[in-house]
Design an enzyme around this catalytic site. Structure first.
Site, short mmCIF file in Angstrom:
data_model
loop_
_atom_site.label_atom_id
_atom_site.label_comp_id
_atom_site.label_asym_id
_atom_site.label_seq_id
_atom_site.Cartn_x
_atom_site.Cartn_y
_atom_site.Cartn_z
N ARG A 121 0.81 -1.23 0.00
CA ARG A 121 0.00 0.00 0.00
C ARG A 121 0.84 1.28 0.00
NH1 ARG A 121 -2.40 -3.55 3.38
NH2 ARG A 121 -4.36 -4.43 2.62
N LYS A 143 3.15 11.69 -10.58
CA LYS A 143 2.26 10.90 -11.44
C LYS A 143 2.98 9.61 -11.81
CE LYS A 143 -0.75 14.24 -13.76
NZ LYS A 143 -1.11 14.84 -15.05
N GLU A 185 9.55 19.28 -24.02
CA GLU A 185 8.91 19.52 -22.71
C GLU A 185 9.50 20.76 -22.04
OE1 GLU A 185 6.31 17.93 -21.50
OE2 GLU A 185 6.31 15.87 -22.24
N LYS A 227 7.48 23.44 -12.82
CA LYS A 227 6.61 22.29 -12.52
C LYS A 227 6.38 22.16 -11.02
CE LYS A 227 5.32 17.61 -13.34
NZ LYS A 227 5.35 16.43 -14.19
N GLU A 237 -4.26 17.67 -9.79
CA GLU A 237 -4.78 18.14 -11.07
C GLU A 237 -6.29 18.41 -11.03
OE1 GLU A 237 -2.95 16.37 -14.64
OE2 GLU A 237 -4.88 16.64 -15.63
N ARG A 241 -2.93 22.34 -12.68
CA ARG A 241 -1.94 21.35 -13.15
C ARG A 241 -2.24 20.88 -14.57
NH1 ARG A 241 1.02 16.33 -9.94
NH2 ARG A 241 2.17 15.61 -11.77
N ASN A 245 -0.42 19.63 -19.20
CA ASN A 245 -0.82 18.70 -20.26
C ASN A 245 -0.93 19.40 -21.62
OD1 ASN A 245 -1.03 16.81 -18.24
ND2 ASN A 245 -3.23 17.14 -17.94
N HIS A 248 -0.73 17.52 -24.82
CA HIS A 248 -0.77 16.09 -24.52
C HIS A 248 -2.05 15.41 -25.02
CE1 HIS A 248 2.67 17.08 -22.14
NE2 HIS A 248 2.79 15.88 -21.64
N HIS A 252 -1.15 12.31 -26.96
CA HIS A 252 -1.48 10.93 -26.55
C HIS A 252 -2.25 10.22 -27.66
CE1 HIS A 252 -1.01 11.50 -21.91
NE2 HIS A 252 0.13 11.46 -22.55
N HIS A 265 7.47 10.22 -26.93
CA HIS A 265 6.49 11.02 -26.20
C HIS A 265 6.72 12.52 -26.43
CE1 HIS A 265 3.68 12.11 -23.05
NE2 HIS A 265 4.61 12.89 -22.52
P1 NAD Z 1 12.19 6.40 -22.06
O1 NAD Z 1 12.10 6.16 -20.64
O2 NAD Z 1 11.67 5.37 -22.99
O3 NAD Z 1 13.70 6.72 -22.44
C1 NAD Z 1 14.03 6.98 -23.76
C2 NAD Z 1 15.14 6.06 -24.29
O4 NAD Z 1 16.40 6.53 -23.83
C3 NAD Z 1 15.04 4.62 -23.85
O5 NAD Z 1 15.49 3.79 -24.89
C4 NAD Z 1 16.01 4.57 -22.69
O6 NAD Z 1 16.50 3.27 -22.42
C5 NAD Z 1 17.09 5.47 -23.18
N1 NAD Z 1 17.90 6.11 -22.16
C6 NAD Z 1 17.49 6.62 -20.99
N2 NAD Z 1 18.49 7.29 -20.40
C7 NAD Z 1 19.56 7.18 -21.21
C8 NAD Z 1 20.89 7.67 -21.16
N3 NAD Z 1 21.29 8.48 -20.17
N4 NAD Z 1 21.73 7.35 -22.16
C9 NAD Z 1 21.31 6.57 -23.21
N5 NAD Z 1 20.06 6.10 -23.33
C10 NAD Z 1 19.20 6.41 -22.34
O7 NAD Z 1 11.43 7.76 -22.48
P2 NAD Z 1 11.30 9.21 -21.79
O8 NAD Z 1 11.16 10.16 -22.89
O9 NAD Z 1 12.34 9.43 -20.76
O10 NAD Z 1 9.91 9.10 -21.01
C11 NAD Z 1 8.70 8.91 -21.70
C12 NAD Z 1 7.71 8.33 -20.72
O11 NAD Z 1 7.48 9.25 -19.68
C13 NAD Z 1 6.35 8.04 -21.35
O12 NAD Z 1 5.90 6.80 -20.91
C14 NAD Z 1 5.47 9.15 -20.81
O13 NAD Z 1 4.12 8.78 -20.72
C15 NAD Z 1 6.07 9.37 -19.46
N6 NAD Z 1 5.83 10.70 -18.88
C16 NAD Z 1 5.38 10.76 -17.61
C17 NAD Z 1 5.16 11.98 -17.01
C18 NAD Z 1 4.72 12.04 -15.58
O14 NAD Z 1 4.38 13.12 -15.11
N7 NAD Z 1 4.75 10.96 -14.86
C19 NAD Z 1 5.40 13.16 -17.72
C20 NAD Z 1 5.87 13.06 -19.02
C21 NAD Z 1 6.10 11.82 -19.60
N1 GLY Z 2 3.25 15.67 -17.10
C1 GLY Z 2 2.03 16.25 -16.63
C2 GLY Z 2 1.94 16.30 -15.16
O1 GLY Z 2 2.84 15.92 -14.45
O2 GLY Z 2 0.94 16.74 -14.65
#
Ligand code: NAD
Ligand code: GLY
Length: 289
Positions: A121, A143, A185, A227, A237, A241, A245, A248, A252, A265
């Site tokens: 939990r 998130k 971003e 942020k 949100e 907040r 998005n 987005h 999405h 993304h």
């Molecule tokens: P990712 O995690 O897939 O990383 C991108 C690529 O880079 C992958 O192949 C990874 O293995 C590689 N990589 C990571 N660090 C590296 C490094 N230092 N050197 C070499 N390669 C490296 O993608 P991302 O763009 O980091 O994240 C996208 C994800 O984040 C999506 O799932 C999206 O929905 C999510 N997201 C979440 C939030 C949130 O608020 N939680 C906000 C924005 C995006």
């Molecule tokens: N990436 C959008 C949020 O964190 O609210």
């Protein structure tokens, strides 16, 4: 760049630091204090781990720790892979005082954070983002979640990390396409909240493209500050907040239609911001310029 930049996400007793700087993964003195109990599970993937896992593990001496490496990619941000984290926690004998360290990009951060929200939990986790996108967005704000075939991020929880450790030296190995997706971003913060920052970015395009350490550090700090302020005012949100998005909704939809992993993304968000701006302009709600 050796400047250590420190910010806080202010959420009362759940407030937490964001540390931004070169070489932080090796600087256990900085972040070990964010680990409360005896058990630590590092969750990473098969691309990031060979580059950075040893540095994190070296800093964990004295703690009972294990590492779980998931396959790389958005296609693995699933309930099934989250189950692998639960199995690894069980093997470790993790109790409620365990901590998960999420070492990787947003995919690992979202999935590992979600596992932390669910295990017994809710246990602690620390975000160790290694992509630009994760440093400026996904690691901050709590998130967490995974995708379903029906859509992105449909299952998840708000679960704040104990700390964010953004080691900017890890960005040196990030592929150019991933780096540019992260910049989208960064630009978003200028567009939604800070015209002066937008102007600042416009003037530093060459330095940003060259990954200049000082410029990048400042861009990450200003993005995180933007942020953190929004999250502190509207954690769940209910209003403001939703600004985060921007782009987005279109983004999405594009990601889902194209198939996870086709568009990055940040690329989808970049296209989405343009589409949202054009729609606003067509509806007469924003001037075209
Ligand atoms: P990712 O995690 O897939 O990383 C991108 C690529 O880079 C992958 O192949 C990874 O293995 C590689 N990589 C990571 N660090 C590296 C490094 N230092 N050197 C070499 N390669 C490296 O993608 P991302 O763009 O980091 O994240 C996208 C994800 O984040 C999506 O799932 C999206 O929905 C999510 N997201 C979440 C939030 C949130 O608020 N939680 C906000 C924005 C995006
Ligand atoms: N990436 C959008 C949020 O964190 O609210």
């Amino acid at each position: 760049m050796n400047t250590l930049r420190t910010l806080e996400v202010s959420l009362g007793t759940r407030s937490y630091p964001i540390w931004i700087g070169d070489g932080l993964l090796d600087d256990a003195a900085c972040w070990r204090g964010a680990i409360g109990g005896r058990h630590v599970l590092v969750v990473s993937n098969t691309t990031v781990a060979p580059l950075y896992l040893a540095r994190v593990e070296a800093a964990l001496g004295g703690l009972h720790h294990a590492s779980l490496l998931l396959p790389d990619g958005e296609a693995h941000k699933t309930l099934e892979r989250t189950g692998e984290v639960f199995a690894a926690l069980a093997r470790l004998g993790a109790s409620r005082d365990a901590t998960i360290l999420a070492l990787g990009g947003g995919v690992i951060g979202d999935l590992a954070g979600f596992a932390a929200a669910c295990w017994m939990r809710g246990i602690d986790f620390v975000q160790m983002p290694t992509t630009l996108l994760a440093m400026v967005d996904s690691s901050v704000g709590g998130k967490t979640g995974v995708n379903l075939p029906a859509g992105k991020n449909l299952v998840g929880a708000f679960h704040q990390p104990r700390a964010v450790v953004a080691d900017t030296s890890t960005l040196a190995t990030l592929p150019p396409r991933e780096y540019r997706a992260g910049l989208a971003e960064v630009v978003k913060y200028g567009a939604i909240a800070d015209p002066e920052f937008f102007f600042w970015l416009e003037q530093r395009v060459d330095a940003l493209n060259a990954r200049n350490g000082q410029t990048l550090g400042e861009a990450i700090e200003r993005s995180c500050a933007s942020k953190a302020a929004i999250v502190a005012r509207d954690e769940h949100e209910l209003g403001e907040r939703a600004l985060l998005n921007f782009g987005h909704t279109f983004g999405h939809a594009l990601e889902t239609v194209a198939g996870y992993g086709t568009l990055l993304h940040g690329e989808a968000v970049a296209i989405g911001m343009l589409q949202a701006a054009r729609l606003s302009s067509l509806l007469g709600r924003a001037p075209a310029e």
